[in-house]
Design a protein around this motif. Structure first.
Motif, PDB file in Angstrom:
ATOM      1  N   LEU A 287       0.822  -1.208   0.000  1.00  0.00           N
ATOM      2  CA  LEU A 287       0.000   0.000   0.000  1.00  0.00           C
ATOM      3  C   LEU A 287       0.857   1.260   0.000  1.00  0.00           C
ATOM      4  O   LEU A 287       0.502   2.260  -0.635  1.00  0.00           O
ATOM      5  N   LEU A 288       1.973   1.214   0.701  1.00  0.00           N
ATOM      6  CA  LEU A 288       2.899   2.347   0.650  1.00  0.00           C
ATOM      7  C   LEU A 288       3.375   2.578  -0.780  1.00  0.00           C
ATOM      8  O   LEU A 288       3.456   3.719  -1.246  1.00  0.00           O
ATOM      9  N   GLU A 289       3.651   1.491  -1.471  1.00  0.00           N
ATOM     10  CA  GLU A 289       4.127   1.607  -2.849  1.00  0.00           C
ATOM     11  C   GLU A 289       3.036   2.133  -3.776  1.00  0.00           C
ATOM     12  O   GLU A 289       3.299   2.929  -4.688  1.00  0.00           O
ATOM     13  N   GLN A 290       1.802   1.713  -3.519  1.00  0.00           N
ATOM     14  CA  GLN A 290       0.698   2.124  -4.381  1.00  0.00           C
ATOM     15  C   GLN A 290       0.251   3.565  -4.126  1.00  0.00           C
ATOM     16  O   GLN A 290      -0.121   4.279  -5.065  1.00  0.00           O
ATOM     17  N   LEU A 296       8.326   9.742   0.385  1.00  0.00           N
ATOM     18  CA  LEU A 296       7.422   9.633   1.532  1.00  0.00           C
ATOM     19  C   LEU A 296       7.322   8.180   1.983  1.00  0.00           C
ATOM     20  O   LEU A 296       7.238   7.899   3.182  1.00  0.00           O
ATOM     21  N   ARG A 297       7.348   7.271   1.029  1.00  0.00           N
ATOM     22  CA  ARG A 297       7.278   5.849   1.351  1.00  0.00           C
ATOM     23  C   ARG A 297       8.400   5.455   2.300  1.00  0.00           C
ATOM     24  O   ARG A 297       8.177   4.777   3.309  1.00  0.00           O
ATOM     25  N   ALA A 331       6.923  17.616   0.702  1.00  0.00           N
ATOM     26  CA  ALA A 331       5.816  18.081  -0.129  1.00  0.00           C
ATOM     27  C   ALA A 331       5.520  17.208  -1.327  1.00  0.00           C
ATOM     28  O   ALA A 331       6.248  17.195  -2.297  1.00  0.00           O
ATOM     29  N   ASP A 332       4.445  16.420  -1.245  1.00  0.00           N
ATOM     30  CA  ASP A 332       4.115  15.491  -2.330  1.00  0.00           C
ATOM     31  C   ASP A 332       2.658  15.662  -2.726  1.00  0.00           C
ATOM     32  O   ASP A 332       1.852  16.254  -2.008  1.00  0.00           O
ATOM     33  N   ASP A 333       2.300  15.113  -3.878  1.00  0.00           N
ATOM     34  CA  ASP A 333       0.948  15.273  -4.409  1.00  0.00           C
ATOM     35  C   ASP A 333      -0.098  14.506  -3.618  1.00  0.00           C
ATOM     36  O   ASP A 333      -1.288  14.800  -3.729  1.00  0.00           O
ATOM     37  N   ALA A 338       2.063  16.536   4.262  1.00  0.00           N
ATOM     38  CA  ALA A 338       1.566  17.746   4.909  1.00  0.00           C
ATOM     39  C   ALA A 338       0.740  17.404   6.142  1.00  0.00           C
ATOM     40  O   ALA A 338       0.804  18.103   7.165  1.00  0.00           O
ATOM     41  N   GLU A 339      -0.029  16.319   6.074  1.00  0.00           N
ATOM     42  CA  GLU A 339      -0.827  15.909   7.235  1.00  0.00           C
ATOM     43  C   GLU A 339       0.063  15.434   8.374  1.00  0.00           C
ATOM     44  O   GLU A 339      -0.216  15.726   9.547  1.00  0.00           O
ATOM     45  N   VAL A 340       1.116  14.704   8.054  1.00  0.00           N
ATOM     46  CA  VAL A 340       2.055  14.285   9.103  1.00  0.00           C
ATOM     47  C   VAL A 340       2.690  15.512   9.745  1.00  0.00           C
ATOM     48  O   VAL A 340       2.781  15.608  10.977  1.00  0.00           O
ATOM     49  N   ALA A 341       3.123  16.465   8.913  1.00  0.00           N
ATOM     50  CA  ALA A 341       3.761  17.676   9.432  1.00  0.00           C
ATOM     51  C   ALA A 341       2.811  18.462  10.326  1.00  0.00           C
ATOM     52  O   ALA A 341       3.195  18.942  11.400  1.00  0.00           O
ATOM     53  N   ASP A 342       1.556  18.593   9.902  1.00  0.00           N
ATOM     54  CA  ASP A 342       0.569  19.323  10.707  1.00  0.00           C
ATOM     55  C   ASP A 342       0.283  18.607  12.018  1.00  0.00           C
ATOM     56  O   ASP A 342       0.120  19.235  13.068  1.00  0.00           O
TER      57      ASP A 342
END
Length: 357
Positions: A287-290, A296-297, A331-333, A338-342
């Motif tokens: 799932l990380l790969e997908q 980020l993976r 920063a990724d699409d 961004a959610e982890v950072a927040d």
């Protein structure tokens, strides 16, 4: 392999809500991953809860209509969760007309599912089961939805519920089960509000009490509680979910406040039901790969276990600041970094209205 039952997502958490755009985006994700329905029941929508008698604003009503139309076009069933809590009191039974008005308004959306949610309320009320049965039957007679689900005030054996909402009335579950129309499903979260592991013996016992198979409200990976808001639950559902489908009427998942990060866990549940050899550890890497870009993976492979088990409480302010900056720079699409950072920066604050964890 578990029997295939209706699988869905219920947006039923406290705290920072999803946006209308995210709710719209969810439809295609659910369709692609094998889910059947979505229930709109955000705690932040007062028109479904504290101000349920009032109509939605023109803006929100248009957004809700657009959302419903999008789910129909996508081929995913759509429902709403209504919480007319004050009708369960002694005075509430005289105001059934307000429930009729609200259900009639909801009918304009042509929902597939209507859920009556009586959680998050005082339950030490005489004849509580009889009152809730009466309200459910009234709503069921009027709704255009093909499925009605009731969430009882005591939706688990967890003693936390009685500590927070008062003593459960005698024979509450048995009375509800014997008096409620068998066509109406009943939500159940398991032996705990947030249950880690489900056993067949427990679910069989619940079915006897409720006189029907329970409709599972699965509080994984939700993280809106005082304790759980300090954690991110990214790993797939555990193996027990692959062996309980024949004991359930349906399975609804309550996700995290973090919309994009929730996709990692959500994508695993249909796989658990579809595979005779479900392997959650291997699936996490798949799932990380997908779902994640490579940079980020790698970061989540390193940090996911710590975010889940230890959470913010075990990180020093310096570690949090460092990790937050690191994920901000990724920063990724996908929106996940961004959610982890927040989350690390404390931007997903706990809502005290959430009384259980």
């Amino acid at each position: 392999m578990a029997k295939r039952i209706p699988l869905g997502v219920i947006e039923g958490f406290f705290g920072r809500s999803w946006s209308w755009q995210q709710r719209t985006e969810l439809a295609s994700f659910l369709r692609q991953t094998g889910y059947d329905y979505y229930l709109y029941a955000p705690k932040g929508d007062s028109r479904l809860r504290s101000q349920w008698r009032q109509d939605w604003s023109p803006h929100d009503w248009r957004a809700l209509n657009s959302l419903r139309q999008h789910y129909r076009a996508t081929g995913v069933k759509f429902g709403l969760g209504l919480s007319p809590l004050d009708l369960c009191g002694p005075q509430g039974r005289t105001d059934g007309a307000s429930l009729d008005t609200k259900v009639t308004r909801i009918n304009e959306l042509q929902p597939d599912i209507l859920a009556l949610l009586f959680d998050d309320m005082r339950g030490d009320t005489p004849q509580l089961a009889a009152i809730q049965t009466e309200l459910a039957h009234r709503a069921a007679a009027l709704t255009s939805a093909s499925k009605v689900i009731l969430c009882p005030t005591y939706y688990s054996d967890d003693p936390t519920l009685e500590k927070v909402f008062g003593a459960r009335p005698k024979d509450y579950w048995e009375t509800l089960g014997s008096s409620l129309d068998p066509a109406i499903d009943i939500f159940w979260t398991g032996p705990k509000v947030c249950t880690d592991h489900f056993t067949r013996s427990h679910l069989g016992d619940v079915a006897e009490r409720l006189q029907r198979r329970p409709f599972l409200w699965d509080n994984y990976p939700v993280n809106d509680g005082a304790i759980k808001s300090k954690h991110l639950y990214l790993k797939p559902f555990s193996r027990d979910r692959a062996d309980i489908g024949d004991l359930l009427a349906g399975h609804a998942v309550n996700p995290m406040n973090q919309f994009n990060l929730s996709k990692l866990a959500l994508a695993s549940l249909p796989r658990a039901y579809a595979s005779a050899n479900y392997q959650p550890v291997q699936l996490f890497n798949e799932l990380l790969e997908q779902l994640c870009p490579p940079v980020l993976r790698a970061a989540l492979q390193e940090d996911a276990a710590r975010f889940s088990a230890e959470g913010l409480g075990k990180l020093t302010p310096e570690q949090r600041a460092h990790l937050s900056e690191h994920y901000s720079q990724l920063a990724d699409d996908s929106g996940m970094s961004a959610e982890v950072a927040d989350w690390l920066a404390g931007k997903y604050t706990f809502d005290p209205a959430c009384l259980t964890d």
